[in-house]
Write a protein that holds these residues in place. Structure first.
Motif, PDB file in Angstrom:
ATOM      1  N   MET A   1     104.962  78.223 113.573  1.00 27.20           N
ATOM      2  CA  MET A   1     103.576  78.299 113.977  1.00 27.20           C
ATOM      3  C   MET A   1     103.238  79.770 114.171  1.00 27.20           C
ATOM      4  O   MET A   1     103.914  80.489 114.881  1.00 27.20           O
ATOM      5  CB  MET A   1     103.416  77.500 115.274  1.00 27.20           C
ATOM      6  CG  MET A   1     102.044  77.514 115.840  1.00 27.20           C
ATOM      7  SD  MET A   1     101.832  76.323 117.179  1.00 27.20           S
ATOM      8  CE  MET A   1     102.658  77.148 118.523  1.00 27.20           C
ATOM      9  N   LYS A   4      96.604  82.933 115.078  1.00 24.74           N
ATOM     10  CA  LYS A   4      95.368  83.029 114.299  1.00 24.74           C
ATOM     11  C   LYS A   4      94.897  84.475 114.225  1.00 24.74           C
ATOM     12  O   LYS A   4      94.732  85.140 115.251  1.00 24.74           O
ATOM     13  CB  LYS A   4      94.299  82.154 114.951  1.00 24.74           C
ATOM     14  CG  LYS A   4      92.968  82.149 114.246  1.00 24.74           C
ATOM     15  CD  LYS A   4      92.016  81.234 114.993  1.00 24.74           C
ATOM     16  CE  LYS A   4      90.611  81.389 114.538  1.00 24.74           C
ATOM     17  NZ  LYS A   4      89.685  80.592 115.367  1.00 24.74           N
ATOM     18  N   SER A  25     100.596  78.442 105.482  1.00 27.21           N
ATOM     19  CA  SER A  25      99.783  77.987 106.611  1.00 27.21           C
ATOM     20  C   SER A  25      98.538  78.844 106.756  1.00 27.21           C
ATOM     21  O   SER A  25      98.472  79.967 106.249  1.00 27.21           O
ATOM     22  CB  SER A  25     100.582  78.030 107.913  1.00 27.21           C
ATOM     23  OG  SER A  25     100.989  79.347 108.205  1.00 27.21           O
ATOM     24  N   TYR A  27      94.631  78.844 109.493  1.00 26.30           N
ATOM     25  CA  TYR A  27      93.787  78.178 110.485  1.00 26.30           C
ATOM     26  C   TYR A  27      92.431  77.874 109.862  1.00 26.30           C
ATOM     27  O   TYR A  27      91.949  78.630 109.013  1.00 26.30           O
ATOM     28  CB  TYR A  27      93.593  79.066 111.713  1.00 26.30           C
ATOM     29  CG  TYR A  27      94.805  79.134 112.603  1.00 26.30           C
ATOM     30  CD1 TYR A  27      94.944  78.267 113.678  1.00 26.30           C
ATOM     31  CD2 TYR A  27      95.817  80.050 112.368  1.00 26.30           C
ATOM     32  CE1 TYR A  27      96.055  78.317 114.505  1.00 26.30           C
ATOM     33  CE2 TYR A  27      96.930  80.110 113.186  1.00 26.30           C
ATOM     34  CZ  TYR A  27      97.042  79.239 114.253  1.00 26.30           C
ATOM     35  OH  TYR A  27      98.150  79.297 115.063  1.00 26.30           O
ATOM     36  N   TYR A  36      95.218  73.717 112.356  1.00 27.99           N
ATOM     37  CA  TYR A  36      96.280  74.490 111.724  1.00 27.99           C
ATOM     38  C   TYR A  36      96.709  73.725 110.484  1.00 27.99           C
ATOM     39  O   TYR A  36      97.139  72.574 110.573  1.00 27.99           O
ATOM     40  CB  TYR A  36      97.442  74.655 112.706  1.00 27.99           C
ATOM     41  CG  TYR A  36      98.506  75.634 112.291  1.00 27.99           C
ATOM     42  CD1 TYR A  36      98.198  76.956 111.978  1.00 27.99           C
ATOM     43  CD2 TYR A  36      99.837  75.248 112.247  1.00 27.99           C
ATOM     44  CE1 TYR A  36      99.183  77.856 111.635  1.00 27.99           C
ATOM     45  CE2 TYR A  36     100.832  76.149 111.904  1.00 27.99           C
ATOM     46  CZ  TYR A  36     100.502  77.455 111.591  1.00 27.99           C
ATOM     47  OH  TYR A  36     101.478  78.356 111.254  1.00 27.99           O
ATOM     48  N   THR A  38      99.296  73.438 107.543  1.00 29.18           N
ATOM     49  CA  THR A  38     100.648  73.973 107.369  1.00 29.18           C
ATOM     50  C   THR A  38     101.550  73.041 106.583  1.00 29.18           C
ATOM     51  O   THR A  38     101.288  71.848 106.456  1.00 29.18           O
ATOM     52  CB  THR A  38     101.276  74.285 108.750  1.00 29.18           C
ATOM     53  OG1 THR A  38     102.513  74.945 108.565  1.00 29.18           O
ATOM     54  CG2 THR A  38     101.470  73.028 109.574  1.00 29.18           C
ATOM     55  N   THR A  50      94.956  72.111 117.225  1.00 29.42           N
ATOM     56  CA  THR A  50      95.393  73.250 118.035  1.00 29.42           C
ATOM     57  C   THR A  50      95.090  73.086 119.521  1.00 29.42           C
ATOM     58  O   THR A  50      95.510  73.920 120.324  1.00 29.42           O
ATOM     59  CB  THR A  50      94.755  74.569 117.548  1.00 29.42           C
ATOM     60  OG1 THR A  50      93.341  74.497 117.724  1.00 29.42           O
ATOM     61  CG2 THR A  50      95.096  74.839 116.100  1.00 29.42           C
ATOM     62  N   SER A  95      97.326  82.906 109.237  1.00 28.51           N
ATOM     63  CA  SER A  95      98.282  82.634 110.296  1.00 28.51           C
ATOM     64  C   SER A  95      99.287  83.768 110.275  1.00 28.51           C
ATOM     65  O   SER A  95     100.008  83.946 109.288  1.00 28.51           O
ATOM     66  CB  SER A  95      98.978  81.290 110.047  1.00 28.51           C
ATOM     67  OG  SER A  95      99.983  81.077 111.006  1.00 28.51           O
TER      68      SER A  95
END
Length: 98
Positions: A1, A4, A25, A27, A36, A38, A50, A95
């Motif tokens: 993760m 942003k 990935s 946002y 998100y 991904t 999120t 991301s």
């Protein structure tokens, strides 16, 4: 993760699959919500909410997992709408891995 990015991306719908394939990935802000987008180990794609995190501090899935980007872009995940449906009203952000 990732985190942003502050600056919005300028990406067309046609370029979205290539961006996702290369970067794994991004946002998406739409309708006062942030999602998100991904992959999962380069095999499956999912949308994550999120605003909700699991016990490990990761965003939770709000879509099913699908194996291809083309399926992913057409997958309904919010009020029956897909990324494809929401694209024109959405703003996308990189991301950033920290």
């Amino acid at each position: 993760m990732g985190v942003k990015a502050e600056e919005a991306l300028e990406v067309s719908y046609e370029d979205l699959p290539m961006y996702l394939h290369a970067n794994h990935s991004m946002y998406m802000d739409v309708d006062d919500a942030t999602y998100y987008l991904t992959d999962v180990n380069d095999r499956y794609w999912r949308v994550q909410d999120t605003t909700v995190k699991n016990d490990k501090g990761h965003y939770v899935d709000c879509s099913a997992l699908v194996p291809t980007i083309s399926e992913f872009l057409e997958l309904p995940f919010v009020q029956g709408k897909s990324i494809s449906d929401l694209f024109d009203g959405a703003t996308f952000y990189a991301s950033i891995k920290e």
